[in-house]
Design a protein around this motif. Sequence first.
Motif, PDB file in Angstrom:
ATOM      1  N   SER A 375       0.834  -1.199   0.000  1.00  0.00           N
ATOM      2  CA  SER A 375       0.000   0.000   0.000  1.00  0.00           C
ATOM      3  C   SER A 375       0.870   1.250   0.000  1.00  0.00           C
ATOM      4  O   SER A 375       1.947   1.269   0.591  1.00  0.00           O
ATOM      5  N   ASN A 376       0.413   2.291  -0.693  1.00  0.00           N
ATOM      6  CA  ASN A 376       1.169   3.544  -0.706  1.00  0.00           C
ATOM      7  C   ASN A 376       0.664   4.528   0.350  1.00  0.00           C
ATOM      8  O   ASN A 376       0.918   5.729   0.269  1.00  0.00           O
ATOM      9  N   VAL A 377      -0.058   4.016   1.351  1.00  0.00           N
ATOM     10  CA  VAL A 377      -0.551   4.859   2.438  1.00  0.00           C
ATOM     11  C   VAL A 377       0.629   5.349   3.281  1.00  0.00           C
ATOM     12  O   VAL A 377       1.458   4.553   3.729  1.00  0.00           O
ATOM     13  N   ASP A 378       0.695   6.676   3.498  1.00  0.00           N
ATOM     14  CA  ASP A 378       1.707   7.289   4.351  1.00  0.00           C
ATOM     15  C   ASP A 378       1.076   7.507   5.714  1.00  0.00           C
ATOM     16  O   ASP A 378       0.256   8.414   5.895  1.00  0.00           O
ATOM     17  N   LEU A 379       1.449   6.661   6.687  1.00  0.00           N
ATOM     18  CA  LEU A 379       0.803   6.727   7.995  1.00  0.00           C
ATOM     19  C   LEU A 379       1.007   8.085   8.666  1.00  0.00           C
ATOM     20  O   LEU A 379       0.086   8.609   9.319  1.00  0.00           O
ATOM     21  N   ALA A 380       2.183   8.677   8.550  1.00  0.00           N
ATOM     22  CA  ALA A 380       2.429   9.980   9.159  1.00  0.00           C
ATOM     23  C   ALA A 380       1.469  11.021   8.597  1.00  0.00           C
ATOM     24  O   ALA A 380       0.884  11.822   9.342  1.00  0.00           O
ATOM     25  N   GLN A 381       1.299  10.999   7.277  1.00  0.00           N
ATOM     26  CA  GLN A 381       0.379  11.946   6.647  1.00  0.00           C
ATOM     27  C   GLN A 381      -1.061  11.671   7.052  1.00  0.00           C
ATOM     28  O   GLN A 381      -1.847  12.601   7.290  1.00  0.00           O
ATOM     29  N   GLU A 382      -1.418  10.387   7.142  1.00  0.00           N
ATOM     30  CA  GLU A 382      -2.801  10.049   7.479  1.00  0.00           C
ATOM     31  C   GLU A 382      -3.144  10.448   8.909  1.00  0.00           C
ATOM     32  O   GLU A 382      -4.244  10.937   9.176  1.00  0.00           O
ATOM     33  N   PHE A 383      -2.210  10.282   9.849  1.00  0.00           N
ATOM     34  CA  PHE A 383      -2.486  10.703  11.219  1.00  0.00           C
ATOM     35  C   PHE A 383      -2.564  12.222  11.321  1.00  0.00           C
ATOM     36  O   PHE A 383      -3.334  12.766  12.115  1.00  0.00           O
ATOM     37  N   THR A 384      -1.787  12.910  10.499  1.00  0.00           N
ATOM     38  CA  THR A 384      -1.912  14.362  10.439  1.00  0.00           C
ATOM     39  C   THR A 384      -3.284  14.755   9.901  1.00  0.00           C
ATOM     40  O   THR A 384      -3.950  15.661  10.442  1.00  0.00           O
ATOM     41  N   ASN A 385      -3.724  14.067   8.837  1.00  0.00           N
ATOM     42  CA  ASN A 385      -5.055  14.333   8.283  1.00  0.00           C
ATOM     43  C   ASN A 385      -6.138  13.994   9.309  1.00  0.00           C
ATOM     44  O   ASN A 385      -7.190  14.637   9.341  1.00  0.00           O
ATOM     45  N   LEU A 386      -5.863  12.987  10.142  1.00  0.00           N
ATOM     46  CA  LEU A 386      -6.822  12.612  11.186  1.00  0.00           C
ATOM     47  C   LEU A 386      -7.012  13.759  12.182  1.00  0.00           C
ATOM     48  O   LEU A 386      -8.139  14.078  12.580  1.00  0.00           O
ATOM     49  N   ILE A 387      -5.905  14.369  12.542  1.00  0.00           N
ATOM     50  CA  ILE A 387      -5.983  15.504  13.468  1.00  0.00           C
ATOM     51  C   ILE A 387      -6.703  16.672  12.816  1.00  0.00           C
ATOM     52  O   ILE A 387      -7.551  17.337  13.434  1.00  0.00           O
ATOM     53  N   VAL A 388      -6.373  16.942  11.540  1.00  0.00           N
ATOM     54  CA  VAL A 388      -7.024  18.040  10.823  1.00  0.00           C
ATOM     55  C   VAL A 388      -8.527  17.811  10.741  1.00  0.00           C
ATOM     56  O   VAL A 388      -9.331  18.737  10.958  1.00  0.00           O
ATOM     57  N   ALA A 389      -8.923  16.585  10.414  1.00  0.00           N
ATOM     58  CA  ALA A 389     -10.355  16.280  10.317  1.00  0.00           C
ATOM     59  C   ALA A 389     -11.040  16.432  11.677  1.00  0.00           C
ATOM     60  O   ALA A 389     -12.161  16.963  11.773  1.00  0.00           O
ATOM     61  N   GLN A 390     -10.368  15.953  12.714  1.00  0.00           N
ATOM     62  CA  GLN A 390     -10.954  16.055  14.053  1.00  0.00           C
ATOM     63  C   GLN A 390     -11.120  17.514  14.474  1.00  0.00           C
ATOM     64  O   GLN A 390     -12.181  17.922  14.963  1.00  0.00           O
ATOM     65  N   ARG A 391     -10.098  18.333  14.284  1.00  0.00           N
ATOM     66  CA  ARG A 391     -10.182  19.737  14.661  1.00  0.00           C
ATOM     67  C   ARG A 391     -11.181  20.480  13.785  1.00  0.00           C
ATOM     68  O   ARG A 391     -11.902  21.364  14.277  1.00  0.00           O
ATOM     69  N   GLY A 392     -11.251  20.152  12.535  1.00  0.00           N
ATOM     70  CA  GLY A 392     -12.252  20.777  11.671  1.00  0.00           C
ATOM     71  C   GLY A 392     -13.659  20.433  12.111  1.00  0.00           C
ATOM     72  O   GLY A 392     -14.556  21.302  12.105  1.00  0.00           O
ATOM     73  N   PHE A 393     -13.854  19.182  12.491  1.00  0.00           N
ATOM     74  CA  PHE A 393     -15.171  18.768  12.987  1.00  0.00           C
ATOM     75  C   PHE A 393     -15.506  19.496  14.283  1.00  0.00           C
ATOM     76  O   PHE A 393     -16.636  19.984  14.470  1.00  0.00           O
ATOM     77  N   GLN A 394     -14.533  19.580  15.188  1.00  0.00           N
ATOM     78  CA  GLN A 394     -14.754  20.272  16.452  1.00  0.00           C
ATOM     79  C   GLN A 394     -15.074  21.745  16.222  1.00  0.00           C
ATOM     80  O   GLN A 394     -15.979  22.318  16.858  1.00  0.00           O
ATOM     81  N   ALA A 395     -14.343  22.398  15.315  1.00  0.00           N
ATOM     82  CA  ALA A 395     -14.572  23.815  15.056  1.00  0.00           C
ATOM     83  C   ALA A 395     -15.977  24.054  14.511  1.00  0.00           C
ATOM     84  O   ALA A 395     -16.662  25.006  14.899  1.00  0.00           O
ATOM     85  N   ASN A 396     -16.417  23.179  13.600  1.00  0.00           N
ATOM     86  CA  ASN A 396     -17.765  23.345  13.042  1.00  0.00           C
ATOM     87  C   ASN A 396     -18.833  23.070  14.096  1.00  0.00           C
ATOM     88  O   ASN A 396     -19.901  23.696  14.088  1.00  0.00           O
ATOM     89  N   SER A 397     -18.557  22.115  14.984  1.00  0.00           N
ATOM     90  CA  SER A 397     -19.534  21.862  16.055  1.00  0.00           C
ATOM     91  C   SER A 397     -19.635  23.061  17.003  1.00  0.00           C
ATOM     92  O   SER A 397     -20.712  23.360  17.534  1.00  0.00           O
ATOM     93  N   ARG A 398     -18.510  23.774  17.196  1.00  0.00           N
ATOM     94  CA  ARG A 398     -18.546  24.977  18.019  1.00  0.00           C
ATOM     95  C   ARG A 398     -19.392  26.059  17.354  1.00  0.00           C
ATOM     96  O   ARG A 398     -20.078  26.833  18.024  1.00  0.00           O
ATOM     97  N   VAL A 399     -19.328  26.132  16.054  1.00  0.00           N
ATOM     98  CA  VAL A 399     -20.167  27.102  15.337  1.00  0.00           C
ATOM     99  C   VAL A 399     -21.644  26.787  15.564  1.00  0.00           C
ATOM    100  O   VAL A 399     -22.468  27.686  15.778  1.00  0.00           O
TER     101      VAL A 399
END
Length: 415
Positions: A375-399
């Motif tokens: 697989s060409n999955v980059d785990l470091a990048q995916e965990f970074t994207n995981l944090i971005v998605a989580q924070r984006g979700f949290q920010a929208n829920s705050r709105v």
Amino acid sequence: MIRSMFSAISGLRNHQTMMDVVGNNISNVNTTGFKSSTTVFQDVLSQVLRGGGAATTELGGTNPAQVGLGSRVAAITTNFGQGALQRTGRATDLAVQGDGFFVVNQAGQELYTRAGSFSVDALGRLVTQEGAFVMGWQGDATGNVNTNGAIGQIQVPVGDLAAPNPTGQIDLGGNLPSNAAIGATIVNSVEIFDTQGSPIDIRFTFTKTAADTWTLDSQYTLADGTTTGAAGTQSTIVFDANGEIDTGASTLNTLDTVPGTAGPIDVFLGNAGGANRLTQYGELSTVAVLNQDGSAAGSLQSFTISQEGLVVGSYSNGRTRAIGQIALASFANPEGLEKVGGSNYRSTMNSGLAQLGTAGAGGRGLMSSGTLEMSNVDLAQEFTNLIVAQRGFQANSRVVTTSDELLQEVVNLKR
């Protein structure tokens, strides 16, 4: 306030989709041939509160005032970058180093994959782990593969017998000693094969008859041990002052009386100035039978797959023969392919038609036998994207909660 709440809801949905994509990438971190995906967002329609105004001599121009109405998922793109290769040692494990795809047929549907974990079924057909047929071009009985025809199933003929090949030429080479005494003899022998693959022993005797002159006599021994005289007309070999064969003064004949053979057998002594030719230099005595082109019948023992995708069978008689050629496909727009599960893809209107051909041509890359593409999955990048998605979700829920609090304050105006 209501607009902000619905914009935030769209952001929640989009970041939930991003989480789904990231989760799928991480779950397939060890899936053979898997290609990771990336989520792309874009804004949706904006409401114009005030249009732009043109500049005049008295007033400057004004910019439009717009309020966005949220975001949406613009695309989920697939990254077809090369994955790392893992060595397995299995002859039927293949990886593509390049942009090509294996072509498989699953229940009559033509699909494409980068997962090259193949095997041979009970009928000798090359198949994927799900039982789909690996497609390519099958070789004929002589080992010729027509890559210009239609593709079909690749079949390894388990237990296949290769017909015997009668000997048609014997190659002699090496050096005869120029200082040998008149009457000196040098004897060599070789095993040749008749039309039924039965062995026949041929004995060659070189006899020096004069300075720079040798005769070549031959005898053959049949399988029953019967030894018979000359198997052809005696040859006379004359060397020039440089130790090379003087073809004008020499008489070189074929073996024309060996029973069971297809016809006269050529005795080849090499070309002037070429490698492995017969010469006469100094004291060296290295004359030998270098090769004969016949073989007995043989059965298929194993097979290998070259980097061009050529399936080559090895037979018990020491011969090899092309069994088939694995096809590869390339696309003008690989990102337009549709995933259908099982690490397989299906062509779409936007991927373009599959361009079929062989490995090493048309930008399809080469094959690596005994390896699999990881697989060409980059785990470091995916965990970074995981944090971005989580924070984006949290920010929208705050709105959403903030909009709710503002609405609550409006409701509380009437008490």
